[in-house]
Design an enzyme around this catalytic site. Structure first.
Site, PDB file in Angstrom:
ATOM      1  CB  SER A   8      47.446  45.345  52.928  1.00 31.22           C
ATOM      2  OG  SER A   8      47.558  44.786  54.261  1.00 31.22           O
ATOM      3  CB  SER A  23      50.595  43.853  54.744  1.00 32.26           C
ATOM      4  OG  SER A  23      49.896  42.994  53.787  1.00 32.26           O
ATOM      5  CE  LYS A  36      46.606  46.720  56.964  1.00 28.03           C
ATOM      6  NZ  LYS A  36      47.534  45.537  56.705  1.00 28.03           N
TER       7      LYS A  36
END
Lengths: 457, 78
Positions: A158, A182, A82
């Site tokens: 996310s 997330s 990420k």
């Protein structure tokens, strides 16, 4: 659609091949990069390909093998992070243009460093909601990540790029972060395995923060075996022995966690509980307030973190993030303190529940991934924003800081997932249950065609 | 508590009587000024909406009576 499972774990299988000399690390990495370039236009899961650096590291792995040195347990295994993990030589953007003028990181995040030392090769950074503030991976700067199982649908967020790239078969494992859900939400909506370790367990050095009170980092993978192996390396220790399933007490969460879920999801949880031979139902108290407290703490800490930049250049922020951060920055101290005091209260009651069971089973979301053009879900008969409400089952658990293993149910159609929630430090029991569900065929990640599984000709 | 209230705390200022009830209109401009934040006019509706949402959650948490010896979980250990 070609679906492939990897009983031994795709990452571990690659490492075994590389270590045995059946494949070179360079060929694995270059194949994966070519696959991303060819296929990720459909998913938008990758934000940057780390080509030259990845190939250079892969060459070092191959040299180590040629020289008879141990290349590490994840030798030559490509992975993605990420875009809030520091990767040396790269600017950490946290999914925003606000940080784009920062200097490149001079060293890896601690967990990336550990994986690299184990022979794994970071090959890509992955899409996310700006500053991890969202459940949908809709990003004004980098675009929306699409669900590989239906590209008309959201991947969740996310850590949407991290989940989608595993589900698409682009990468065998990835790293994400989880503040309010997330890792768990995109894992569920994309049908991959994910782990949110116990709060405070994983080192966060070199990880761009969001909410210090709640932030955790963890892996996502296509098998329980890979998830366990990557987690152990990230945590800096040897894998912990798993208990016998007969010694693990499992219960399902009722009340808040039993409402609003789809028929298919309820049936999936029923099947899991029946297979495990456990029928206990536990209700946690004041779950709505727990969720609200997580919401408020996130807003306040996230808003405060960004306040200096919001004062100077707020218009650079994603509009969906900006309003939330500004509102959070203005929250009264009385509200923040009350939420933190409630957290203490909730902790005591969660521990009381965990005295009755080792693993709690709960849904991750209310149902399948929402459509991108209709980003809403139905809660209590009302159509509400998916972006704001996808975390109704994950946020209360975040407040307690408990470890959660996100398990993809083996269902026909679009992915559905459940949370396996443990006591603090109880990850080994979560892995035991997850392995049993995978073994029994009740939970499975079914990635699309896996480019990394191709062997050298 | 109704389930609707659980999931969608009241969003003061977004509906109903608006400016006739001070408690239901977050004084966003004043709040921003206190912390040295200038909110662009174009962003104001979104900030007001988010502030109202947070106040709904704040009401939910604030209405819960906690014992005096329940300390904030600043250094939280799960």
């Amino acid at each position: 659609m070609t679906m492939q499972g990897h009983k031994a774990g795709a990452a571990l299988a690659i490492a075994a091949d590389v270590r045995a000399g059946h494949r070179s690390a360079v060929s694995v990495v270059t194949d994966v990069i070519a696959d991303i370039e060819a296929r990720d236009t459909r998913f938008n899961s990758v934000t940057r390909i780390l080509g030259p650096a990845a190939v250079a590291q892969a060459e070092e792995v191959d040299k180590a093998i040629a020289a008879g040195r141990d290349p590490g347990p994840l030798a030559g295994v490509p992975f993605g992070v990420k875009d809030l993990f520091d990767v040396r030589g790269e600017v950490t953007t946290a999914g925003s243009i606000v940080l784009r003028d920062n200097l490149p990181a001079t060293r890896d995040a601690v967990v990336v460093e550990r994986l690299r030392a184990a022979g794994a090769v970071p090959v890509a950074t992955l899409n996310m909601d700006e500053f991890a503030y969202g459940f949908s991976t809709e990003n004004a700067h980098t675009g929306t990540t699409r669900n590989p199982h239906d590209t008309a649908r959201l991947a969740g967020g996310s850590s949407g790029g991290s989940a989608a790239s595993v589900a698409a078969g682009l990468l065998p494992f990835t790293l994400g972060s989880d503040t309010n859900g997330s890792i768990r939400i995109p894992s569920s909506l994309c049908g991959v395995w994910g782990l949110k370790p116990t709060y405070g367990q994983m080192p966060l050095g070199g990880v761009y923060p969001f909410v210090a009170s709640l932030d955790v980092v963890g892996p996502m993978a296509d098998t329980v075996e890979d998830l366990r192996a990557v987690y152990a390396i990230m945590a800096g220790g040897a894998p912990v022995g798993e208990p016998d399933m007969g010694d693990v007490r499992v219960a399902r969460l009722g009340g808040w966690f039993a409402d609003n879920i789809s028929t298919e999801l309820r049936a999936g949880i029923d099947a899991v509980m029946a297979h495990l031979g456990q029928d206990r139902v536990i209700e946690l108290p004041e779950v709505a307030r727990a969720r609200a407290s997580a919401f408020l703490i996130s807003a306040a800490e996230g808003g405060n973190l960004h306040l200096p930049r919001l004062r100077r250049r707020s218009m650079q922020y994603d509009p969906a993030t900006r309003g939330r951060l500004m509102a959070g920055a203005m929250l009264p101290a009385a509200t923040f303190v009350q939420a933190q005091r409630f957290r203490r209260w909730f902790r005591d009651h969660v521990h009381a529940a965990l005295a009755q069971a080792d693993v709690l089973v709960a849904p991750t979301t209310v149902g399948v991934a929402p459509r991108i053009d209709q980003p809403s879900i139905v809660v209590d008969g009302k159509t509400v924003s998916a972006r704001a409400n996808l975390g109704i089952f994950t946020q209360p658990v975040s407040l307690a800081g408990l470890p959660v293993l996100a398990a993809p149910l083996a269902v026909d159609g679009l992915p559905l997932g459940i949370q396996l929630i443990g006591a603090p430090g109880g990850e080994a029991k979560l892995f035991a249950v997850a392995a049993e569900l995978q073994r029994a065929g009740l939970a499975a990640c079914r990635p699309l065609e896996a480019g990394y599984a191709r062997k050298d000709s | 508590m109704s389930s609707a209230a659980r999931l969608s705390p009241s969003a003061p200022g977004l509906s109903g009587t608006g400016g006739h009830d001070d408690r239901k209109v977050p004084p966003v401009a004043d709040m921003a000024r206190i912390i040295g934040l200038s909110i662009p006019v174009a962003c104001m509706p979104d900030v007001v909406a988010n502030t109202a949402l947070l106040h709904g959650y704040a009401d939910l948490v604030g209405s819960f009576v906690l014992p005096d010896d329940c300390e904030p979980a600043y250094e939280y250990v799960p």
